[in-house]
Design an enzyme around this catalytic site. Structure first.
Site, short mmCIF file in Angstrom:
data_model
loop_
_atom_site.label_atom_id
_atom_site.label_comp_id
_atom_site.label_asym_id
_atom_site.label_seq_id
_atom_site.Cartn_x
_atom_site.Cartn_y
_atom_site.Cartn_z
N LYS A 64 0.95 -1.19 -0.17
CA LYS A 64 -0.05 0.10 -0.06
C LYS A 64 0.80 1.12 -0.04
O LYS A 64 1.80 1.23 0.93
CB LYS A 64 -0.89 -0.07 1.27
CG LYS A 64 -1.82 1.28 1.23
CD LYS A 64 -2.50 1.45 2.67
CE LYS A 64 -3.17 2.55 2.74
NZ LYS A 64 -3.48 2.95 4.21
N GLY A 82 2.65 4.34 0.63
CA GLY A 82 2.81 5.26 1.95
C GLY A 82 2.63 4.49 3.10
O GLY A 82 2.87 5.18 4.14
N CYS A 83 2.45 3.24 3.11
CA CYS A 83 2.58 2.27 4.37
C CYS A 83 3.90 2.43 5.07
O CYS A 83 4.97 1.98 4.40
CB CYS A 83 2.13 1.05 4.14
SG CYS A 83 2.42 -0.09 5.55
N ILE A 84 3.86 2.71 6.38
CA ILE A 84 5.12 3.13 7.27
C ILE A 84 5.78 1.64 7.10
O ILE A 84 6.92 1.62 6.92
CB ILE A 84 4.82 3.52 8.65
CG1 ILE A 84 4.35 4.97 8.52
CG2 ILE A 84 6.31 3.54 9.42
CD1 ILE A 84 3.65 5.45 9.85
#
Length: 142
Positions: free
Chosen positions: A9, A11-13
């Site tokens: 996904k 932008g998922c950290i």
């Protein structure tokens, strides 16, 4: 070193940390947007192997947190149908190396599969720090 197809996904950290570990170990990444991919029930199902259906789900997904979807009460066909409708329900990352596909980022399992040892000694402390973090649970869900 492996070429890893890595569905994330954007932008998922945790996906960012996971990719850093794979790159530090010398793997080449082909990063794809899990949310934009054209999935079929069959193609998606191939990543889950023998895992119980409940383990296919992203526990941080809004529909799970609100209990609109309760993974433990869902069968295979329903799970795949729900995931095709709402990609946020899919546990991340999905990874493929050759013909093998996996879901989630269990550090020990991935290390045994393709290796996570850093190829550059200067990366060792960074990698050790990352491998001791929870890379499966979204930090934004706490």
């Amino acid at each position: 070193m492996a070429t890893v197809i890595f569905y994330e996904k954007p932008g998922c950290i945790n996906n960012t940390k996971q990719k850093a570990l794979l790159k530090a170990a010398g793997h080449d990444l082909e990063v794809r947007n899990l949310l934009a991919e054209t999935w079929t029930a069959e193609s998606l199902r191939s990543f889950f192997g023998q895992l119980p259906v409940a383990d296919w789900f992203n526990r941080s997904a809004p529909k799970i947190k609100s209990q609109e979807v309760i993974p433990e009460q869902i069968d295979t066909e329903t799970a795949l149908s729900l995931m095709l409708q709402d990609r946020l329900l899919i546990r991340r990352p999905l990874m493929q190396v050759g013909d093998r596909r996996e879901v989630g980022f269990d550090v020990d399992r991935i290390d045994k599969w393709i290796g996570l040892q850093p190829i550059d000694a200067s990366q060792r402390s960074k990698v050790e720090d990352l491998t001791h973090q929870d890379l499966q649970t979204c930090p934004n869900s706490h």
